[in-house]
Structure formats: C-alpha cells, structure tokens
Design a protein around this motif. Structure first.
Motif, PDB file in Angstrom:
ATOM      1  N   GLY A  96       0.806  -1.210   0.000  1.00  0.00           N
ATOM      2  CA  GLY A  96       0.000   0.000   0.000  1.00  0.00           C
ATOM      3  C   GLY A  96       0.838   1.258   0.000  1.00  0.00           C
ATOM      4  N   TYR A  97       0.163   2.385   0.250  1.00  0.00           N
ATOM      5  CA  TYR A  97       0.830   3.684   0.226  1.00  0.00           C
ATOM      6  C   TYR A  97       1.257   4.082   1.640  1.00  0.00           C
ATOM      7  N   PRO A  98       2.348   4.841   1.767  1.00  0.00           N
ATOM      8  CA  PRO A  98       2.832   5.262   3.087  1.00  0.00           C
ATOM      9  C   PRO A  98       2.048   6.464   3.622  1.00  0.00           C
ATOM     10  N   GLU A  99       2.231   6.718   4.911  1.00  0.00           N
ATOM     11  CA  GLU A  99       1.497   7.787   5.592  1.00  0.00           C
ATOM     12  C   GLU A  99       2.415   8.517   6.572  1.00  0.00           C
ATOM     13  N   GLY A 100       2.004   9.733   6.915  1.00  0.00           N
ATOM     14  CA  GLY A 100       2.521  10.420   8.081  1.00  0.00           C
ATOM     15  C   GLY A 100       4.017  10.649   8.136  1.00  0.00           C
ATOM     16  N   LEU A 101       4.557  11.303   7.109  1.00  0.00           N
ATOM     17  CA  LEU A 101       5.991  11.629   7.101  1.00  0.00           C
ATOM     18  C   LEU A 101       6.175  13.112   7.398  1.00  0.00           C
ATOM     19  N   THR A 102       7.113  13.424   8.308  1.00  0.00           N
ATOM     20  CA  THR A 102       7.479  14.807   8.610  1.00  0.00           C
ATOM     21  C   THR A 102       8.964  15.012   8.341  1.00  0.00           C
ATOM     22  N   VAL A 103       9.281  16.059   7.574  1.00  0.00           N
ATOM     23  CA  VAL A 103      10.667  16.467   7.353  1.00  0.00           C
ATOM     24  C   VAL A 103      10.742  17.953   7.695  1.00  0.00           C
ATOM     25  N   LYS A 104      11.559  18.309   8.682  1.00  0.00           N
ATOM     26  CA  LYS A 104      11.599  19.710   9.092  1.00  0.00           C
ATOM     27  C   LYS A 104      13.010  20.134   9.475  1.00  0.00           C
ATOM     28  N   ASP A 105      13.267  21.417   9.268  1.00  0.00           N
ATOM     29  CA  ASP A 105      14.544  22.041   9.657  1.00  0.00           C
ATOM     30  C   ASP A 105      15.737  21.295   9.088  1.00  0.00           C
ATOM     31  N   THR A 106      15.619  20.839   7.846  1.00  0.00           N
ATOM     32  CA  THR A 106      16.630  19.975   7.235  1.00  0.00           C
ATOM     33  C   THR A 106      17.123  20.572   5.922  1.00  0.00           C
ATOM     34  N   LEU A 107      18.415  20.404   5.642  1.00  0.00           N
ATOM     35  CA  LEU A 107      18.994  20.768   4.355  1.00  0.00           C
ATOM     36  C   LEU A 107      18.879  19.573   3.409  1.00  0.00           C
ATOM     37  N   ILE A 108      18.258  19.793   2.239  1.00  0.00           N
ATOM     38  CA  ILE A 108      18.183  18.778   1.190  1.00  0.00           C
ATOM     39  C   ILE A 108      18.880  19.383  -0.018  1.00  0.00           C
ATOM     40  N   PHE A 109      20.016  18.796  -0.418  1.00  0.00           N
ATOM     41  CA  PHE A 109      20.967  19.539  -1.243  1.00  0.00           C
ATOM     42  C   PHE A 109      21.366  18.809  -2.524  1.00  0.00           C
ATOM     43  N   ARG A 110      20.980  19.393  -3.649  1.00  0.00           N
ATOM     44  CA  ARG A 110      21.523  19.125  -4.971  1.00  0.00           C
ATOM     45  C   ARG A 110      21.229  17.736  -5.547  1.00  0.00           C
ATOM     46  N   PHE A 111      20.117  17.108  -5.146  1.00  0.00           N
ATOM     47  CA  PHE A 111      19.657  15.920  -5.844  1.00  0.00           C
ATOM     48  C   PHE A 111      18.949  16.343  -7.131  1.00  0.00           C
ATOM     49  N   GLU A 112      18.753  15.414  -8.063  1.00  0.00           N
ATOM     50  CA  GLU A 112      18.004  15.775  -9.269  1.00  0.00           C
ATOM     51  C   GLU A 112      16.591  16.232  -8.899  1.00  0.00           C
ATOM     52  N   HIS A 113      15.932  15.463  -8.041  1.00  0.00           N
ATOM     53  CA  HIS A 113      14.649  15.862  -7.459  1.00  0.00           C
ATOM     54  C   HIS A 113      14.814  15.822  -5.939  1.00  0.00           C
ATOM     55  N   ASN A 114      14.834  16.967  -5.312  1.00  0.00           N
ATOM     56  CA  ASN A 114      14.993  16.981  -3.860  1.00  0.00           C
ATOM     57  C   ASN A 114      13.793  16.364  -3.154  1.00  0.00           C
ATOM     58  N   LEU A 115      12.586  16.666  -3.631  1.00  0.00           N
ATOM     59  CA  LEU A 115      11.374  16.010  -3.153  1.00  0.00           C
ATOM     60  C   LEU A 115      10.775  15.235  -4.314  1.00  0.00           C
ATOM     61  N   ALA A 116      10.498  13.969  -4.100  1.00  0.00           N
ATOM     62  CA  ALA A 116       9.920  13.109  -5.135  1.00  0.00           C
ATOM     63  C   ALA A 116       8.762  12.340  -4.507  1.00  0.00           C
ATOM     64  N   ILE A 117       7.629  13.014  -4.353  1.00  0.00           N
ATOM     65  CA  ILE A 117       6.474  12.441  -3.673  1.00  0.00           C
ATOM     66  C   ILE A 117       5.559  11.821  -4.725  1.00  0.00           C
ATOM     67  N   GLU A 118       5.506  10.507  -4.740  1.00  0.00           N
ATOM     68  CA  GLU A 118       4.677   9.790  -5.709  1.00  0.00           C
ATOM     69  C   GLU A 118       3.374   9.304  -5.079  1.00  0.00           C
TER      70      GLU A 118
END
Length: 281
Positions: A96-118
């Motif tokens: 199934g699909y995932p739930e309830g993810l929190t990402v805060k106060d974080t550096l996400i640096f120089r990936f092709e897609h920094n956020l890839a929410i499918e």
C-alpha cells in the motif's frame, strides 16, 4: 560503499505488529552510500541531526507511518552524477501507500529531485532548505494511488521550484494540500510552482518569489482543468508574469497580489475566476 544502504528498516508486513518501529538515528555521519534510509513498513522512527551523503536520501514506502527527519544535512554525494538521484522519495509498495511523514529544519541539497512524492497520505515538509542547483529538476508531488494532505510550509527553495500532479495526467486528482509561506529564491527561467492538468484542491498562499535572473519567469501556472485552487498573497520580484490560469477550471480564486514589477499584465486568465485585490488587473 557506493552500492550499500545505510539504514534499512523493513518490516515483515503492513500493520503495527509487523512493522519495524521506534528506531532512532541521532548525530551520525555517513558518505558514499546508495540509499541512506530505506523505510519499508517502518513506524514511529526518527532521523535526528547528522550529515548524510548518498544517491538517494530516503525511500519511504509500503505502510510506513509516523516517521520524522529533523535538523539533518542530506546531500547528494559528489560521487554520483545528478541524473536519477532523489532526496526524499515516497511511493506505494506492494502493501500500500505510506502515511505520516514529517521532514523539518533539514537541508536537502543538490539531488536531481529533492522532493519526489509519488504517493503519501499526510506529509509535512516544514522549514527546510531545498537547494536544487542549476543542473537539477523541480521537486514534485504526484498522485499515484493516494497523495493527500501535503503541507509545504516555510521552506526555502533555491534555483528550482515545485510541480504538483503528473505531466499528461488524464484523471482528476484531489490533493487537499497547501503550499504556503515559502521563499523561492534565485529561480532559473521558467515556472516556480506548476499545477499540472487535473490537479485539484491546492492552496497557494503568502509565498515570496525572487528571480533576478535573465529569461521568462512566472510564479504560478495552472495548466488546465484545475478546480478548487486558492492563490493568495503572492509576493514576486523580477517576474514576467505572476499567475497564469490556462484551459478551464472551477471554484478558483486569486487574491491580494501586489504588482511590485509594475507589469501591464500581472495575471493571465483564460477563463473566469474570482479575483480580488490584484494590482494592475
């Protein structure tokens, strides 16, 4: 090891009893990894602080839920080319699909897609620094089986922005999500926030946009067949146009936009919407 994963939290199956749960990684350092964190049917687990470099930072899948990344440095390892790399990736698995993810106060640096929410049901991305670099692509929020309740709040996007909905989508997708109080800084030519066709139910409010680069810049584009879109309080500087509403749509509104650039046409509308407090329109 460039082919190794750092942390693999894989549960025996969906549901709380079968999940891997209550794990914490605090103040660690890891480089030259492939997947840094693989959360697969993981519950209530946390990554707190530390510096991590790899090909993909987080894979969040199956019935993972209630997990957190806070105050970490997540970087594309220099040993990997940019193409194909992902910062935070969330997607449906066989359970199934995932739930309830929190990402805060974080550096996400120089990936092709920094956020890839499918696929993700309830996700909070708050107060992160999301640096794409000129050779990367925009972060994205797609809708596979279920993506709803995504909050993109108070983040700093550098160079590339955010796309909601798949390019070429043919079905209505109700996101029930918000993009608010973010800073889009030093953006390359193009669009900062794109809502692809059939993306519904997105609130876009109180964002700051700053291009100050050559080329054509638009803060927000709704590509067509978008319903229930509320755009309020944009604050762009150095843009060709602020908002474009293309094709058709219903129950959309555009409010409180200051025409800082003194544009002759700050907004472009191909169909009637509710407009209030838009200078120069």
């Amino acid at each position: 090891n460039k082919q190794a994963d750092l942390i693999d939290l894989t549960g025996a199956g969906p549901g709380y009893p079968k999940s891997v749960k209550n794990c914490k990684l605090i103040d660690c350092t890891a480089v030259q990894m492939y997947v840094l964190f693989n959360f697969d049917n993981a519950r209530a687990s946390q990554i707190i602080r530390g510096r991590y470099a790899g090909h993909t930072a987080l894979q969040y899948t199956n019935k993972s839920a209630e997990c957190l990344i806070e105050s970490a440095l997540i970087i594309k390892d220099e040993g990997w080319p940019t193409a194909g790399t992902k910062g935070v990736r969330s997607f449906e698995g066989v359970d199934g699909y995932p739930e309830g993810l929190t990402v805060k106060d974080t550096l996400i640096f120089r990936f092709e897609h920094n956020l890839a929410i499918e696929d993700l049901f309830i996700g909070k991305f708050h107060h992160n620094y999301i640096d794409s670099g000129d050779d990367a692509k925009a972060s994205y929020i797609n809708y596979g089986t279920k993506t709803e309740g995504i909050e993109i709040v108070g983040n700093w996007f550098y160079s590339k922005g955010l796309t909601v909905g798949k390019d070429g989508e043919i079905l209505p997708r109700q996101f029930r999500s918000s993009i608010s109080q973010n800073h889009f800084n030093a953006m390359v030519a193009g669009t900062d926030i794109t809502l692809n066709r059939w993306a519904h139910g997105v609130n876009i409010s109180q964002n700051h946009h700053n291009s100050l680069r050559v080329g054509t810049h638009v803060a927000v584009v709704c590509a067509g067949n978008n319903n229930g879109i509320m755009i309020d309080g944009l604050n762009p500087i150095g843009y060709t146009q602020y908002v474009q509403m293309k094709g058709s749509g219903e129950n959309n509104s555009l409010t409180n936009i200051v025409n800082i650039d003194n544009l002759l046409s700050p907004v472009y509308l191909e169909y009637p919407i509710n407009v209030s407090g838009v200078e120069g329109y």
